[in-house]
Design a protein around this motif. Sequence first.
Motif, PDB file in Angstrom:
ATOM      1  N   PRO A  11       0.806  -1.220   0.000  1.00 13.29           N
ATOM      2  CA  PRO A  11       0.000   0.000   0.000  1.00 13.29           C
ATOM      3  C   PRO A  11       0.840   1.273   0.000  1.00 13.29           C
ATOM      4  O   PRO A  11       0.500   2.244  -0.653  1.00 13.29           O
ATOM      5  N   MET A  12       1.978   1.288   0.699  1.00 13.84           N
ATOM      6  CA  MET A  12       2.852   2.460   0.696  1.00 13.84           C
ATOM      7  C   MET A  12       3.495   2.638  -0.672  1.00 13.84           C
ATOM      8  O   MET A  12       3.594   3.747  -1.180  1.00 13.84           O
ATOM      9  N   ILE A  17       1.747   5.657  -7.258  1.00 19.15           N
ATOM     10  CA  ILE A  17       0.951   5.221  -8.409  1.00 19.15           C
ATOM     11  C   ILE A  17      -0.474   5.722  -8.268  1.00 19.15           C
ATOM     12  O   ILE A  17      -1.068   6.233  -9.218  1.00 19.15           O
ATOM     13  N   GLY A  18      -1.025   5.602  -7.059  1.00 13.89           N
ATOM     14  CA  GLY A  18      -2.374   6.107  -6.795  1.00 13.89           C
ATOM     15  C   GLY A  18      -2.480   7.608  -7.032  1.00 13.89           C
ATOM     16  O   GLY A  18      -3.480   8.097  -7.548  1.00 13.89           O
ATOM     17  N   PHE A  19      -1.432   8.342  -6.645  1.00  9.60           N
ATOM     18  CA  PHE A  19      -1.421   9.788  -6.869  1.00  9.60           C
ATOM     19  C   PHE A  19      -1.460  10.102  -8.366  1.00  9.60           C
ATOM     20  O   PHE A  19      -2.235  10.939  -8.811  1.00  9.60           O
ATOM     21  N   ALA A  20      -0.636   9.403  -9.122  1.00  8.18           N
ATOM     22  CA  ALA A  20      -0.596   9.623 -10.580  1.00  8.18           C
ATOM     23  C   ALA A  20      -1.932   9.254 -11.219  1.00  8.18           C
ATOM     24  O   ALA A  20      -2.426   9.973 -12.101  1.00  8.18           O
ATOM     25  N   LEU A  21      -2.517   8.161 -10.763  1.00  6.38           N
ATOM     26  CA  LEU A  21      -3.824   7.766 -11.295  1.00  6.38           C
ATOM     27  C   LEU A  21      -4.899   8.794 -10.934  1.00  6.38           C
ATOM     28  O   LEU A  21      -5.777   9.094 -11.740  1.00  6.38           O
ATOM     29  N   ASP A  78      -9.250   4.042 -10.607  1.00 10.46           N
ATOM     30  CA  ASP A  78      -8.767   3.372  -9.398  1.00 10.46           C
ATOM     31  C   ASP A  78      -8.862   1.855  -9.533  1.00 10.46           C
ATOM     32  O   ASP A  78      -7.937   1.123  -9.182  1.00 10.46           O
ATOM     33  N   ARG A  79      -9.993   1.395 -10.043  1.00 14.30           N
ATOM     34  CA  ARG A  79     -10.198  -0.046 -10.184  1.00 14.30           C
ATOM     35  C   ARG A  79      -9.214  -0.646 -11.194  1.00 14.30           C
ATOM     36  O   ARG A  79      -8.635  -1.705 -10.966  1.00 14.30           O
ATOM     37  N   GLY A  99     -11.156   1.037   0.695  1.00 12.46           N
ATOM     38  CA  GLY A  99     -10.280   1.572  -0.323  1.00 12.46           C
ATOM     39  C   GLY A  99      -9.744   2.914   0.082  1.00 12.46           C
ATOM     40  O   GLY A  99      -9.315   3.116   1.217  1.00 12.46           O
ATOM     41  N   ARG A 100      -9.837   3.873  -0.803  1.00 12.33           N
ATOM     42  CA  ARG A 100      -9.272   5.194  -0.602  1.00 12.33           C
ATOM     43  C   ARG A 100      -9.982   5.974   0.499  1.00 12.33           C
ATOM     44  O   ARG A 100      -9.366   6.596   1.330  1.00 12.33           O
TER      45      ARG A 100
END
Length: 101
Positions: A11-12, A17-21, A78-79, A99-100
Amino acid sequence: MAKKKSKKKLPMAYKPIGFALGWTSGTVAGLAFQKTWKLIRHEDDAPDALDRDRRWGEILLAAAIQGAIFAVVRSAVDRAGATAIERSTGTWPAQGKGGRD
């Protein structure tokens, strides 16, 4: 035991990657909203809440459409990102069912 450590670290590692997405989904959603608004109202610019010349109905309609588009695009991106991470690492990026948010 090394497998448990990688699950805790994923997760860290997923955060950039989550930020870019998230940034990408915001950009795509903004473009989709502009095109949608133009199709609905035949105007280039959606009303702003502080636009004195716009009526309540227009402003609230634009906000509702924009919110729906942003939620759908964000969820889809996200998915897709989580699915790609799971395929490449074998681990889902979010711990538990949440999730988020």
